[in-house]
Design an enzyme around this catalytic site. Sequence first.
Site, PDB file in Angstrom:
ATOM      1  N   CYS A   1       0.668  -1.304   0.095  1.00 45.89           N
ATOM      2  CA  CYS A   1       0.068  -0.119   0.012  1.00 45.89           C
ATOM      3  C   CYS A   1       0.956   1.312   0.054  1.00 45.89           C
ATOM      4  O   CYS A   1       0.838   2.056  -0.906  1.00 45.89           O
ATOM      5  CB  CYS A   1      -0.958  -0.081   1.236  1.00 45.89           C
ATOM      6  SG  CYS A   1      -2.116  -1.448   0.807  1.00 45.89           S
TER       7      CYS A   1
ATOM      8  N   ARG B   1      -0.362   4.010  -2.703  1.00 47.24           N
ATOM      9  CA  ARG B   1      -1.402   3.850  -3.677  1.00 47.24           C
ATOM     10  C   ARG B   1      -2.811   3.673  -3.026  1.00 47.24           C
ATOM     11  O   ARG B   1      -3.855   3.971  -3.693  1.00 47.24           O
ATOM     12  CB  ARG B   1      -1.321   2.416  -4.412  1.00 47.24           C
ATOM     13  CG  ARG B   1      -1.365   1.348  -3.696  1.00 47.24           C
ATOM     14  CD  ARG B   1      -1.342   0.024  -4.509  1.00 47.24           C
ATOM     15  NE  ARG B   1      -1.432  -1.182  -3.693  1.00 47.24           N
ATOM     16  CZ  ARG B   1      -2.721  -1.700  -3.184  1.00 47.24           C
ATOM     17  NH1 ARG B   1      -3.756  -1.102  -3.698  1.00 47.24           N
ATOM     18  NH2 ARG B   1      -2.562  -2.713  -2.385  1.00 47.24           N
ATOM     19  N   SER B   2      -2.850   3.273  -1.807  1.00 45.44           N
ATOM     20  CA  SER B   2      -4.369   2.860  -0.872  1.00 45.44           C
ATOM     21  C   SER B   2      -4.146   3.042   0.409  1.00 45.44           C
ATOM     22  O   SER B   2      -3.153   2.529   0.892  1.00 45.44           O
ATOM     23  CB  SER B   2      -4.900   1.467  -1.598  1.00 45.44           C
ATOM     24  OG  SER B   2      -5.947   1.188  -0.936  1.00 45.44           O
ATOM     25  N   CYS B   3      -5.165   3.491   1.072  1.00 44.14           N
ATOM     26  CA  CYS B   3      -5.217   3.774   2.501  1.00 44.14           C
ATOM     27  C   CYS B   3      -6.596   3.508   3.142  1.00 44.14           C
ATOM     28  O   CYS B   3      -7.416   4.452   2.875  1.00 44.14           O
ATOM     29  CB  CYS B   3      -4.573   5.130   2.741  1.00 44.14           C
ATOM     30  SG  CYS B   3      -4.173   5.554   4.549  1.00 44.14           S
ATOM     31  N   ASP B   4      -6.690   2.839   4.009  1.00 43.47           N
ATOM     32  CA  ASP B   4      -7.813   2.589   4.992  1.00 43.47           C
ATOM     33  C   ASP B   4      -7.756   3.749   6.012  1.00 43.47           C
ATOM     34  O   ASP B   4      -6.667   3.415   7.125  1.00 43.47           O
ATOM     35  CB  ASP B   4      -7.591   1.048   5.529  1.00 43.47           C
ATOM     36  CG  ASP B   4      -8.655   0.970   6.654  1.00 43.47           C
ATOM     37  OD1 ASP B   4      -9.386   1.935   7.113  1.00 43.47           O
ATOM     38  OD2 ASP B   4      -8.661  -0.166   7.132  1.00 43.47           O
TER      39      ASP B   4
ATOM     40  N   ASN C   1       0.699   4.345   8.961  1.00 45.18           N
ATOM     41  CA  ASN C   1       1.371   5.059   7.853  1.00 45.18           C
ATOM     42  C   ASN C   1       2.094   6.064   8.198  1.00 45.18           C
ATOM     43  O   ASN C   1       3.115   6.437   7.970  1.00 45.18           O
ATOM     44  CB  ASN C   1       0.511   5.284   6.576  1.00 45.18           C
ATOM     45  CG  ASN C   1      -0.216   3.964   6.197  1.00 45.18           C
ATOM     46  OD1 ASN C   1      -1.313   4.028   5.793  1.00 45.18           O
ATOM     47  ND2 ASN C   1       0.541   2.735   6.210  1.00 45.18           N
TER      48      ASN C   1
ATOM     49  N   HIS D   1      -9.538   6.025   1.674  1.00 46.47           N
ATOM     50  CA  HIS D   1     -11.183   5.615   1.794  1.00 46.47           C
ATOM     51  C   HIS D   1     -11.424   5.284   3.416  1.00 46.47           C
ATOM     52  O   HIS D   1     -10.465   5.094   4.219  1.00 46.47           O
ATOM     53  CB  HIS D   1     -11.305   4.324   0.985  1.00 46.47           C
ATOM     54  CG  HIS D   1     -10.226   3.156   1.160  1.00 46.47           C
ATOM     55  ND1 HIS D   1      -9.150   3.272   0.257  1.00 46.47           N
ATOM     56  CD2 HIS D   1     -10.193   2.055   1.992  1.00 46.47           C
ATOM     57  CE1 HIS D   1      -8.382   2.124   0.609  1.00 46.47           C
ATOM     58  NE2 HIS D   1      -8.962   1.468   1.529  1.00 46.47           N
TER      59      HIS D   1
ATOM     60  N   ALA E   1     -10.585  -5.016   7.233  1.00 48.42           N
ATOM     61  CA  ALA E   1     -10.957  -5.957   6.232  1.00 48.42           C
ATOM     62  C   ALA E   1      -9.823  -6.670   5.606  1.00 48.42           C
ATOM     63  O   ALA E   1      -8.713  -6.051   5.325  1.00 48.42           O
ATOM     64  CB  ALA E   1     -11.522  -4.925   4.950  1.00 48.42           C
TER      65      ALA E   1
END
EC number: 2.1.1.45
Length: 283
Positions: free
Chosen positions: A160, A180-183, A191, A221, A282
């Site tokens: 990520c 690229r993607s972050c909860d 992070n 998100h 998740a």
Amino acid sequence: MKQYLQLCQRIVDEGVWVKNERTGINCLTVINADLEYDVANNQFPLITTRKSYYKSAIAELLGYLRGYNSAAQFRDIGCKTWDANANENQAWLNNPNRKGEDDMGRVYGVQGRSWQKPDGSHLDQLKKVINNLSKGIDDRGEIVTFYNPGEFELGCLRPCMHTHNFSLLGDTLYLTSYQRSCDVPLGLNFNQIQCFALLALVAQITGHKPGKAYHKIVNAHIYENQLELMRDVQLKREPFPSPQLHINPEIKSLEDIETWVSKDDFIVSGYQCHDPIKYPFAV
């Protein structure tokens, strides 16, 4: 802390619902978020609107820097974040490249410390960067990347936060990290800690002053099952002032990080926080 809450509020207000195919859960999503952390003035970005546990994030970072490839190795240094992805991710459990219980495959630190070249030899990206920075060299390519599309099938999860780019101006070291993607409710806390600590630690072992760490996120998100807690609980709370991070000054080299450094060599002072919030994760 303010920029974190602003991002959370932006997702709540402006986010678009997208179904995540990997998890099967809907996500409220925005594209592009730019955060920055003042490492020079030790404004440690530990979340204060809920109780946050920084030592596990530090332990995970140490595991990456050592090139660990097993959830058991991470557990041994105080981090359980890889247990689920190594042992409960059905796609990985069905992957013939998985070598058994706790195997993570060639992810994150494995790529950073042992990137496979076409001739079969391996490149230690991190050592190259540390060696250059220790000599005062910035070749405009002091980059460690974990993102290797040619080996995605050899690991349990694509990275990520995938690339760390160091820059040297005079005797001040900067870091730009790409994700690229972050909860956001769960992952961003980790992070932020890791971006800050990575710059502070690398500056210390290479003999430089830390400047700012810049953190660029593409897909930010909030999962559908996290939204109520974020909107109705965490965003209603007033943040406290930022704490400070103190790193053991005896840590002086990459070899120290590889051999004896632990999460207990990182101490936080001045941390005030609200009660914990248990967000669902998740897999």
